[in-house]
Design a protein around this motif. Structure first.
Motif, PDB file in Angstrom:
ATOM      1  N   GLU A 121     -33.296 -47.745-100.072  1.00  0.00           N
ATOM      2  CA  GLU A 121     -33.213 -47.183-101.424  1.00  0.00           C
ATOM      3  C   GLU A 121     -33.051 -45.657-101.420  1.00  0.00           C
ATOM      4  O   GLU A 121     -33.519 -44.971-102.323  1.00  0.00           O
ATOM      5  N   GLN A 122     -32.368 -45.162-100.412  1.00  0.00           N
ATOM      6  CA  GLN A 122     -32.079 -43.739-100.335  1.00  0.00           C
ATOM      7  C   GLN A 122     -30.600 -43.515-100.049  1.00  0.00           C
ATOM      8  O   GLN A 122     -29.900 -44.402 -99.556  1.00  0.00           O
ATOM      9  N   PHE A 123     -30.150 -42.301-100.370  1.00  0.00           N
ATOM     10  CA  PHE A 123     -28.798 -41.861-100.053  1.00  0.00           C
ATOM     11  C   PHE A 123     -28.880 -40.537 -99.306  1.00  0.00           C
ATOM     12  O   PHE A 123     -29.687 -39.671 -99.672  1.00  0.00           O
ATOM     13  N   TYR A 124     -28.032 -40.355 -98.301  1.00  0.00           N
ATOM     14  CA  TYR A 124     -27.797 -39.010 -97.782  1.00  0.00           C
ATOM     15  C   TYR A 124     -26.907 -38.326 -98.815  1.00  0.00           C
ATOM     16  O   TYR A 124     -25.858 -38.867 -99.193  1.00  0.00           O
ATOM     17  N   SER A 125     -27.306 -37.155 -99.279  1.00  0.00           N
ATOM     18  CA  SER A 125     -26.603 -36.560-100.409  1.00  0.00           C
ATOM     19  C   SER A 125     -26.546 -35.047-100.322  1.00  0.00           C
ATOM     20  O   SER A 125     -27.440 -34.404 -99.764  1.00  0.00           O
ATOM     21  N   ALA A 126     -25.480 -34.484-100.892  1.00  0.00           N
ATOM     22  CA  ALA A 126     -25.353 -33.037-101.084  1.00  0.00           C
ATOM     23  C   ALA A 126     -24.314 -32.796-102.169  1.00  0.00           C
ATOM     24  O   ALA A 126     -23.382 -33.589-102.337  1.00  0.00           O
ATOM     25  N   THR A 139     -26.175 -27.670-102.728  1.00  0.00           N
ATOM     26  CA  THR A 139     -27.470 -28.177-102.278  1.00  0.00           C
ATOM     27  C   THR A 139     -27.387 -28.521-100.785  1.00  0.00           C
ATOM     28  O   THR A 139     -26.303 -28.811-100.266  1.00  0.00           O
ATOM     29  N   GLU A 140     -28.523 -28.509-100.141  1.00  0.00           N
ATOM     30  CA  GLU A 140     -28.567 -28.852 -98.722  1.00  0.00           C
ATOM     31  C   GLU A 140     -28.513 -30.368 -98.535  1.00  0.00           C
ATOM     32  O   GLU A 140     -28.844 -31.141 -99.436  1.00  0.00           O
ATOM     33  N   ASP A 141     -28.092 -30.793 -97.365  1.00  0.00           N
ATOM     34  CA  ASP A 141     -28.100 -32.217 -97.039  1.00  0.00           C
ATOM     35  C   ASP A 141     -29.531 -32.740 -97.109  1.00  0.00           C
ATOM     36  O   ASP A 141     -30.462 -32.102 -96.594  1.00  0.00           O
ATOM     37  N   ALA A 142     -29.708 -33.898 -97.727  1.00  0.00           N
ATOM     38  CA  ALA A 142     -31.049 -34.467 -97.854  1.00  0.00           C
ATOM     39  C   ALA A 142     -30.951 -35.974 -98.021  1.00  0.00           C
ATOM     40  O   ALA A 142     -29.929 -36.508 -98.469  1.00  0.00           O
ATOM     41  N   ALA A 143     -32.009 -36.676 -97.642  1.00  0.00           N
ATOM     42  CA  ALA A 143     -32.141 -38.110 -97.897  1.00  0.00           C
ATOM     43  C   ALA A 143     -32.952 -38.267 -99.176  1.00  0.00           C
ATOM     44  O   ALA A 143     -34.137 -37.936 -99.208  1.00  0.00           O
ATOM     45  N   LEU A 144     -32.303 -38.742-100.261  1.00  0.00           N
ATOM     46  CA  LEU A 144     -32.919 -38.755-101.584  1.00  0.00           C
ATOM     47  C   LEU A 144     -32.811 -40.126-102.234  1.00  0.00           C
ATOM     48  O   LEU A 144     -31.899 -40.901-101.934  1.00  0.00           O
ATOM     49  N   SER A 145     -33.714 -40.395-103.164  1.00  0.00           N
ATOM     50  CA  SER A 145     -33.631 -41.606-103.968  1.00  0.00           C
ATOM     51  C   SER A 145     -32.574 -41.424-105.060  1.00  0.00           C
ATOM     52  O   SER A 145     -32.164 -40.296-105.367  1.00  0.00           O
ATOM     53  N   ARG A 146     -32.171 -42.531-105.667  1.00  0.00           N
ATOM     54  CA  ARG A 146     -31.212 -42.454-106.774  1.00  0.00           C
ATOM     55  C   ARG A 146     -31.750 -41.578-107.897  1.00  0.00           C
ATOM     56  O   ARG A 146     -30.999 -40.785-108.494  1.00  0.00           O
ATOM     57  N   MET A 212     -25.148 -31.140 -80.790  1.00  0.00           N
ATOM     58  CA  MET A 212     -26.154 -32.184 -80.939  1.00  0.00           C
ATOM     59  C   MET A 212     -25.931 -32.940 -82.252  1.00  0.00           C
ATOM     60  O   MET A 212     -25.445 -32.377 -83.224  1.00  0.00           O
ATOM     61  N   PRO A 213     -26.318 -34.218 -82.282  1.00  0.00           N
ATOM     62  CA  PRO A 213     -26.287 -34.949 -83.558  1.00  0.00           C
ATOM     63  C   PRO A 213     -27.299 -34.350 -84.534  1.00  0.00           C
ATOM     64  O   PRO A 213     -28.311 -33.774 -84.123  1.00  0.00           O
ATOM     65  N   PHE A 214     -27.017 -34.504 -85.826  1.00  0.00           N
ATOM     66  CA  PHE A 214     -27.917 -34.018 -86.871  1.00  0.00           C
ATOM     67  C   PHE A 214     -28.370 -35.207 -87.698  1.00  0.00           C
ATOM     68  O   PHE A 214     -27.591 -35.800 -88.442  1.00  0.00           O
ATOM     69  N   TYR A 215     -29.631 -35.571 -87.546  1.00  0.00           N
ATOM     70  CA  TYR A 215     -30.189 -36.712 -88.270  1.00  0.00           C
ATOM     71  C   TYR A 215     -31.170 -36.211 -89.319  1.00  0.00           C
ATOM     72  O   TYR A 215     -32.045 -35.402 -89.025  1.00  0.00           O
ATOM     73  N   LEU A 216     -31.059 -36.743 -90.531  1.00  0.00           N
ATOM     74  CA  LEU A 216     -31.995 -36.358 -91.583  1.00  0.00           C
ATOM     75  C   LEU A 216     -33.269 -37.200 -91.558  1.00  0.00           C
ATOM     76  O   LEU A 216     -34.277 -36.807 -92.141  1.00  0.00           O
ATOM     77  N   ARG A 217     -33.187 -38.344 -90.878  1.00  0.00           N
ATOM     78  CA  ARG A 217     -34.345 -39.219 -90.783  1.00  0.00           C
ATOM     79  C   ARG A 217     -34.502 -39.679 -89.346  1.00  0.00           C
ATOM     80  O   ARG A 217     -33.543 -39.655 -88.564  1.00  0.00           O
ATOM     81  N   LEU A 218     -35.701 -40.102 -88.990  1.00  0.00           N
ATOM     82  CA  LEU A 218     -35.919 -40.704 -87.685  1.00  0.00           C
ATOM     83  C   LEU A 218     -35.234 -42.060 -87.617  1.00  0.00           C
ATOM     84  O   LEU A 218     -35.104 -42.758 -88.622  1.00  0.00           O
ATOM     85  N   ALA A 219     -34.784 -42.428 -86.440  1.00  0.00           N
ATOM     86  CA  ALA A 219     -34.216 -43.753 -86.248  1.00  0.00           C
ATOM     87  C   ALA A 219     -35.282 -44.814 -86.486  1.00  0.00           C
ATOM     88  O   ALA A 219     -36.486 -44.549 -86.360  1.00  0.00           O
TER      89      ALA A 219
END
Length: 230
Positions: A121-126, A139-146, A212-219
């Motif tokens: 129930e999240q989106f990577y968004s900017a 806006t910065e890249d972020a993992a956000l809810s709708r 390096m890869p850029f991950y907003l969340r842990l795997a």
């Protein structure tokens, strides 16, 4: 200068060669099939170079979307570029996948809401402002809810806002603020290597050793490990 760009941050994978002097797409191709990117990406690079009558030695720099996105997909593209760039001692332009999506809409005058389905129930968004062919980050890249994204979009509702990315249609179909939103045309909605090349031109180059890869969340595996440890 010739830039070879790669994107495998989601289900589709693509490769492009872009000539910065001519501002021209030299060659482009992509696949969107149920085969892992580890099997398709390097053969795709080979076919694109062959179609353009080029070899890797003709490439001056590489560009890659290094996240956010699918953990496996991002890692495969980053590893492929690291290997090619290290062997040839060529620079790399590391590009946010969300920022590259904004370049899909470079011909529009709008707010680009770049969205990737992050599951849970999240989106990577900017958000980006697109004006006169220029792409400006809002806006910065972020993992956000709708709901968090809807609140963010309300600030820009006087501007035409276009949803772009593999999460665009999912967001649009579930949001309650459709009156000032539209989704990008199908030919512009998904991540692609051409936009990675275009966005890469505005980045400072990095080396194969530092990319390096850029991950907003842990795997997921890492999240599960932390649950066990706690």
């Amino acid at each position: 200068m010739l830039i070879l760009g790669l994107d495998s941050s989601a289900k589709a994978a693509s490769c492009a060669v872009y000539g910065t002097d001519e501002k021209k797409i030299i060659a482009y191709g992509g696949v969107n099939v149920q085969i892992t990117h580890s099997e398709t990406l390097l053969p795709l690079v080979q076919s694109i170079l062959k179609a353009a009558n080029l070899t890797l030695n003709d490439i001056d720099a590489f560009a890659v979307s290094n996240g956010p996105g699918s953990f496996t997909g991002v890692r495969i593209a980053v590893s492929a570029v690291k290997g090619m760039a290290f062997t040839l001692d060529k620079p790399i332009y590391a590009v946010s996948t969300l920022r590259s999506l904004a370049f899909n809409l470079a011909g529009y005058d709008c707010i680009a809401c770049c969205l990737m389905d992050a599951r849970r129930e999240q989106f990577y968004s900017a958000l980006f402002d697109i004006s006169d062919g220029n792409v400006t980050r809002l806006t910065e890249d972020a993992a956000l809810s709708r709901f968090e994204i809807e609140s963010m979009l309300e600030k820009y509702k006087t501007r035409k806002t276009i949803l772009v990315g593999d999460g665009a249609e999912l967001f649009y179909n579930n949001t309650g603020i459709k009156d000032f939103l539209t989704t990008a045309p199908q030919q512009h909605i998904h991540q692609n290597a051409v936009s990675v090349c275009l966005a890469g031109q505005e980045e400072n180059p990095v080396s194969a050793k530092t990319l390096m890869p850029f991950y907003l969340r842990l795997a997921q595996a890492e999240r599960e490990r932390l649950k066990v440890d706690s």
